[in-house]
Scaffold this active site. Structure first.
Site, PDB file in Angstrom:
ATOM      1  N   GLY A 133       4.409   6.976   3.197  1.00 30.60           N
ATOM      2  CA  GLY A 133       5.299   6.299   2.282  1.00 30.60           C
ATOM      3  C   GLY A 133       4.725   4.985   1.803  1.00 30.60           C
ATOM      4  O   GLY A 133       3.579   4.635   2.070  1.00 30.60           O
ATOM      5  N   ILE A 134       5.566   4.237   1.086  1.00 35.19           N
ATOM      6  CA  ILE A 134       5.159   2.950   0.522  1.00 35.19           C
ATOM      7  C   ILE A 134       5.510   1.835   1.501  1.00 35.19           C
ATOM      8  O   ILE A 134       6.572   1.845   2.116  1.00 35.19           O
ATOM      9  CB  ILE A 134       5.859   2.705  -0.823  1.00 35.19           C
ATOM     10  CG1 ILE A 134       5.536   3.842  -1.808  1.00 35.19           C
ATOM     11  CG2 ILE A 134       5.430   1.369  -1.431  1.00 35.19           C
ATOM     12  CD1 ILE A 134       6.278   3.731  -3.119  1.00 35.19           C
ATOM     13  N   VAL A 135       4.615   0.853   1.626  1.00 39.69           N
ATOM     14  CA  VAL A 135       4.863  -0.316   2.463  1.00 39.69           C
ATOM     15  C   VAL A 135       4.960  -1.534   1.561  1.00 39.69           C
ATOM     16  O   VAL A 135       4.106  -1.753   0.698  1.00 39.69           O
ATOM     17  CB  VAL A 135       3.750  -0.515   3.507  1.00 39.69           C
ATOM     18  CG1 VAL A 135       4.039  -1.751   4.356  1.00 39.69           C
ATOM     19  CG2 VAL A 135       3.619   0.708   4.388  1.00 39.69           C
ATOM     20  N   ASP A 185      -2.650   8.506  16.407  1.00 41.48           N
ATOM     21  CA  ASP A 185      -3.299   8.328  15.108  1.00 41.48           C
ATOM     22  C   ASP A 185      -3.958   6.948  15.027  1.00 41.48           C
ATOM     23  O   ASP A 185      -3.875   6.267  14.012  1.00 41.48           O
ATOM     24  CB  ASP A 185      -2.268   8.489  13.981  1.00 41.48           C
ATOM     25  CG  ASP A 185      -2.939   8.658  12.617  1.00 41.48           C
ATOM     26  OD1 ASP A 185      -4.123   9.032  12.578  1.00 41.48           O
ATOM     27  OD2 ASP A 185      -2.277   8.389  11.605  1.00 41.48           O
ATOM     28  N   GLY A 189       0.817  -1.208   0.000  1.00 44.56           N
ATOM     29  CA  GLY A 189       0.000   0.000   0.000  1.00 44.56           C
ATOM     30  C   GLY A 189       0.845   1.250   0.000  1.00 44.56           C
ATOM     31  O   GLY A 189       2.050   1.224   0.261  1.00 44.56           O
ATOM     32  N   GLY A 237       0.475   8.723   2.891  1.00 42.36           N
ATOM     33  CA  GLY A 237       1.294   9.910   3.103  1.00 42.36           C
ATOM     34  C   GLY A 237       2.581   9.609   3.832  1.00 42.36           C
ATOM     35  O   GLY A 237       3.549  10.376   3.744  1.00 42.36           O
TER      36      GLY A 237
END
Length: 717
Positions: free
Chosen positions: A427-429, A543, A422, A425
């Protein structure tokens, strides 16, 4: 009774006749007083040898109908539910239950019932839920099961059932959950299994003795969620490539069978680590180490940006589309091989260059430099003039473990297969599957050029020290000017949001039973309570939302993204610093219980009302978010609810329903309406949720108090 009367009244024949008539008349009245369904249920009671809790004490033959009996629910005067779970009942199910034709739900789980499953039970053609797990029932599954055209939930796990599945089972086309694990079922799956039962959201056939090939049409079960568990059976033959058609977030467990041949590399099967296939010695090909006889290696490495040319915009590490032809695949293999070779040569050169520079620095600077470099295993080099002292302006190229049990290294990550899970905001995982070792989740924090290495090290090592069974563990990190990576344990069952609402764009999800929801609530509460009170510092997540709660193989929850917002800000180049976001950072003026403050979205439905008025995160923010998650688990609704033509957040909608005195069923997830015996627990959790979402933060309970309240509910079961 009449015999006793005769013995006591032998001297008076006329009196004897009258008493016998009265006796017979009274018995006739009793029998005529109870309707047919009540009589059938009394046959069930007669089959129970032990009832230590007195659960059947209210089942009285003198009643006109059984609707007031414990465990019985009626609609009008017809019995629609029989629910007596965990009552320690010892006995058997009678064959004479065919009068309960309005029966919709049967829940007799976790008792000590034995014997066969009576065919008369299936006379209730409208039966929707049959839950009998955790008993000692045996015999085969009667073919009459196919008459239950409305059956949605069949759970016979943890019994002693044997024999093959009747072919009539595929007539139950409305099945959403089929759970048969830990029995002695044998034989192959019925022909048309996957095609006919395409609505299944949960399928668990593990720990049986099923054999034969896995039907190719199992790939039609595109509504599956969680785990497709076919483990610990005797399935043989090849793995059908059609399993790749299953949703990518479904964990496919094929362990401990007799499967053979290459593992297909398409669709959902590409995302499986070696742990999904162990116990099948004749399987070959990636992700296993056992190569197929005529198969050449096909690497698909995960490479940080500073180790390979940047990919074009929009291209993930893996896009799921294989090469169309042999020539294209060969070209890709050659290019990748060249890049890897160049990288390895460059790393070797760089390593010796850094060692030489470090030795020179020690010789020139004497004791001071020796103390600086002593004990450092990573390769550290000056970024500016050699005469400058070591500072934050440092380039680091080594993977830094945060756990002594870490067995992977940078070289292992470079060679591993990687798949995009995925983008956000933060970053990419990626999901990274090393050749040797556990599957990992790797988060890229961006490509900024920030030089705040020491600050990053301090924060990331503090996060790495946080260890709890319900918090995702940070195992290692990597820092360079162009790349910052965080390496975590991989959690296989996706997010809580997907478990409640289904995958984005599909809406498909297997309904979570109340037991699973309660387990998730407890785990989140315990994880947050640990962060707030028992961790090395008193932390704030800041969060929390269902997207940041991941689920393990047994639906145990793991809180993720703890401290990631702070690290992203330090790493530089972070997209967080936008006008519609609040970057919350720890300062010396903040109290010690605020160690990490991730970025909080102003529009988030999980955000406490006071978060809009202050930049200082509070533990009460997490309590509020936890309360919203509880409401989401109870109602099954999204955090934004559409009410006629207007939208309102879930908290306001629940409060609106309470003010308008709406029926409880209007608030409840429709699936939970089937678990009628858990209503008191659900209402108790609703009260905890409403306390957590109080507008005044001082009126909200602590997370430890919320966790204790959930635990007390579980202990009552």
């Amino acid at each position: 009774m009449c015999q006793a009367l005769m013995a006591s009244s032998s001297s008076s024949p006329s009196r004897l006749s009258l008493l016998c008539l009265l006796c017979a008349g009274s018995l006739l009245l009793v029998v005529n007083g109870l309707n047919g369904e009540g009589t059938e249920l009394l046959s069930f009671k007669a089959g129970i040898r032990e009832d230590p809790g007195g659960s059947l004490a209210s089942w009285n033959s003198s009643d006109q109908d059984p609707c007031s009996w414990n465990g019985i629910t009626c609609r009008g005067v017809s019995v629609v539910a029989l629910s007596l779970p965990k009552k320690k009942l010892v006995g058997y199910l009678p064959s004479a239950l065919d009068s309960l034709q309005s029966l919709r739900h049967v829940n007799l789980r976790n008792n000590r019932l034995f014997g066969n499953l009576p065919a008369g039970l299936f006379a209730a053609r409208g039966l929707q839920s049959l839950v009998l797990y955790g008993n000692f029932l045996s015999g085969s599954l009667p073919p009459e099961i196919g008459q239950l055209l409305y059956l949605q939930n069949l759970d016979l796990s943890g019994n002693l059932f044997a024999g093959s599945l009747p072919t009539s089972l595929i007539q139950c086309k409305r099945l959403k959950a089929l759970v048969l694990d830990h029995n002695n079922f044998t034989g192959s799956l019925p022909l048309g299994f996957g095609t006919s039962l395409a609505g299944l959201g949960k399928l668990d056939l593990s720990y049986n003795r099923f054999d034969g090939p896995i039907p190719s049409d199992v790939g039609n079960l595109t509504r599956l969620q969680g785990t497709l568990d076919l483990s610990h059976n005797r399935f043989y033959g090849s793995i059908p490539p059609s399993l790749g058609n299953l949703p990518e977030k479904v964990y496919i467990d094929l362990t401990y069978n007799n499967l053979s041949g290459p593992i297909p590399q398409n669709g959902a099967l590409e995302n499986r680590g070696p742990t999904a296939f162990i116990g099948n010695p004749d399987l070959c090909g990636p992700p296993l180490k056992n190569p197929c006889p005529s198969e050449a290696p096909s690497p698909n490495p995960f490479l940080p940006n500073n180790y390979s040319p940047p990919a074009p915009e929009g291209n993930g590490t893996h896009n799921g589309n294989s090469s169309k032809g042999v020539s294209k695949a060969a070209i890709i293999a050659i290019v990748v091989g060249d890049v890897v070779g160049i990288v390895l040569v460059a790393l070797v050169f760089f390593y010796f260059y850094c060692k030489a520079a470090a030795s020179l620095g020690v010789e020139e600077d004497g004791g001071n430099s020796d103390r600086r470099l002593k004990g450092r295993k990573e390769c550290m080099c000056f970024r500016k003039e050699e005469s400058e002292t070591l500072s934050d302006n440092i380039e680091q190229y080594e993977l830094v473990p945060l756990d002594r049990h870490v067995t992977f290294d940078l070289d292992g990550l470079l060679k591993a297969s990687a798949y995009v899970l995925g983008k956000s905001g933060i970053g990419i995982v990626y999901k990274v599957v090393p050749d040797d070792g556990p599957t990992l989740a790797v988060r890229r924090l961006g490509e900024g050029g920030s030089q705040r290495l020491k600050e990053f090290q301090t924060e990331v090592e503090a996060i790495g020290r946080v260890r709890h069974p319900n918090i995702v563990t940070l195992r290692a990190y990597y820092w360079s000017i162009d790349e910052k990576l965080l390496i975590y344990d991989y959690i296989p069952n996706g997010s809580l949001s997907a478990a409640i609402h289904g995958r984005a764009g599909t809406g498909n999800s297997a309904p979570l039973p109340w037991e699973a929801r309660l387990k998730i609530m407890k785990g989140i509460a315990k994880g947050l309570a640990f962060l707030h009170e028992f961790s090395p510092k008193k932390y704030v997540h800041g969060d929390l939302k269902p997207n940041n709660v991941l689920l393990g193989l047994d639906m145990e929850p793991y809180i993720s993204d703890f401290g990631v917002g702070r690290l992203a800000n330090i790493a530089g180049g972070s997209p967080f610093l936008q006008s519609d976001r609040i970057a919350v950072e720890k300062t010396q003026s903040q109290p010690s219980d605020v160690a990490f403050g991730p970025v909080i979205s102003r529009g988030s439905c999980y955000q406490a009302p006071e978060a809009l008025k202050t930049l200082k995160p509070s533990q009460k923010w997490d309590v509020y978010a936890y309360g919203v998650i509880l409401l989401e688990l109870i109602s099954g609704r999204s955090p934004l609810v559409l009410l006629e033509t207007m939208e309102m957040d879930l908290v306001r909608w629940i409060q609106f329903c309470i003010e308008e005195k709406k029926p409880f069923l209007d608030v409840l997830d429709p699936f939970l309406a089937q678990e009628l015996d858990r209503e008191d627990e659900i209402i108790a959790v609703l009260k905890i949720a409403l306390a957590c979402v109080q507008a005044d933060p001082e009126k909200r309970p602590s997370m430890r108090h919320a966790a204790d309240s959930i635990q007390r509910l579980i202990n009552k079961n």
